[in-house]
Write a protein that holds these residues in place. Structure first.
Motif, PDB file in Angstrom:
ATOM      1  N   TYR A   1     -20.020 -42.044 -51.570  1.00  0.00           N
ATOM      2  CA  TYR A   1     -19.138 -40.947 -51.201  1.00  0.00           C
ATOM      3  C   TYR A   1     -17.782 -41.138 -51.861  1.00  0.00           C
ATOM      4  O   TYR A   1     -17.278 -42.257 -51.967  1.00  0.00           O
ATOM      5  CB  TYR A   1     -18.966 -40.890 -49.680  1.00  0.00           C
ATOM      6  N   ILE A   2     -17.219 -40.032 -52.310  1.00  0.00           N
ATOM      7  CA  ILE A   2     -15.880 -40.015 -52.873  1.00  0.00           C
ATOM      8  C   ILE A   2     -15.095 -38.919 -52.186  1.00  0.00           C
ATOM      9  O   ILE A   2     -15.661 -38.071 -51.493  1.00  0.00           O
ATOM     10  CB  ILE A   2     -15.894 -39.773 -54.405  1.00  0.00           C
ATOM     11  N   ALA A   3     -13.783 -38.931 -52.359  1.00  0.00           N
ATOM     12  CA  ALA A   3     -12.917 -37.893 -51.806  1.00  0.00           C
ATOM     13  C   ALA A   3     -11.972 -37.425 -52.898  1.00  0.00           C
ATOM     14  O   ALA A   3     -11.606 -38.189 -53.792  1.00  0.00           O
ATOM     15  CB  ALA A   3     -12.129 -38.419 -50.617  1.00  0.00           C
ATOM     16  N   ALA A   4     -11.576 -36.160 -52.811  1.00  0.00           N
ATOM     17  CA  ALA A   4     -10.678 -35.595 -53.821  1.00  0.00           C
ATOM     18  C   ALA A   4      -9.274 -36.176 -53.712  1.00  0.00           C
ATOM     19  O   ALA A   4      -8.528 -36.190 -54.675  1.00  0.00           O
ATOM     20  CB  ALA A   4     -10.628 -34.077 -53.703  1.00  0.00           C
ATOM     21  N   GLY A   5      -8.899 -36.653 -52.564  1.00  0.00           N
ATOM     22  CA  GLY A   5      -7.578 -37.238 -52.356  1.00  0.00           C
ATOM     23  C   GLY A   5      -7.604 -38.134 -51.136  1.00  0.00           C
ATOM     24  O   GLY A   5      -8.610 -38.242 -50.437  1.00  0.00           O
ATOM     25  N   ARG A   6      -6.487 -38.762 -50.865  1.00  0.00           N
ATOM     26  CA  ARG A   6      -6.403 -39.681 -49.733  1.00  0.00           C
ATOM     27  C   ARG A   6      -6.680 -38.942 -48.427  1.00  0.00           C
ATOM     28  O   ARG A   6      -6.033 -37.953 -48.115  1.00  0.00           O
ATOM     29  CB  ARG A   6      -5.036 -40.329 -49.698  1.00  0.00           C
TER      30      ARG A   6
END
Length: 125
Positions: A75-80
């Motif tokens: 999983y990744i996220a576009a920002g914090r």
């Protein structure tokens, strides 16, 4: 003046020795750790690079799980603190769960990462 001709047997012998020397030299370079420039990028660095190419420079990796072969899932996220986006990373391609190719993502997930965990809860800062 007599013309000197190179005999075929001598030419074959010289070329054979040259091939053996070049093969030994190539083998020596590979075993010395240089790999001849063929070093594999670590999976964590590859995922972060691919995520930043697709989602921007603020993208962050939340979870990485090894898949089959050189495949990595997670999983990744576009920002914090952003919402989790599932991904499948191959050395030459990253496929996100948000992509329009949802059927391809599901098929790849089943084939390459069968024990893939549920997404982590979104962090609230």
């Amino acid at each position: 003046m007599a013309r000197r001709a190179i005999r075929t047997e001598r030419l074959i012998a010289v070329l054979g020795v040259a091939v053996i020397v070049l093969g030994a030299l190539a083998l020596w370079f590979i075993t010395q750790g240089t790999g001849g420039g063929f070093t594999e990028e670590p999976a964590s660095r590859r995922v972060l690079r691919q995520a930043r190419e697709q989602l921007g420079r603020t993208a962050e990796v939340q979870l990485i799980e090894p898949g089959r072969g050189r495949v990595v899932c997670g999983y990744i996220a576009a920002g914090r603190g952003g919402g989790a986006i599932g991904f499948i990373s191959r050395p030459n391609r990253m496929l996100l769960s948000e992509d329009p190719l949802n059927g391809e993502f599901s098929a790849m997930m089943d084939a390459d990462c069968p024990n893939f965990p549920e997404p982590p809860p979104a962090r609230i800062n």
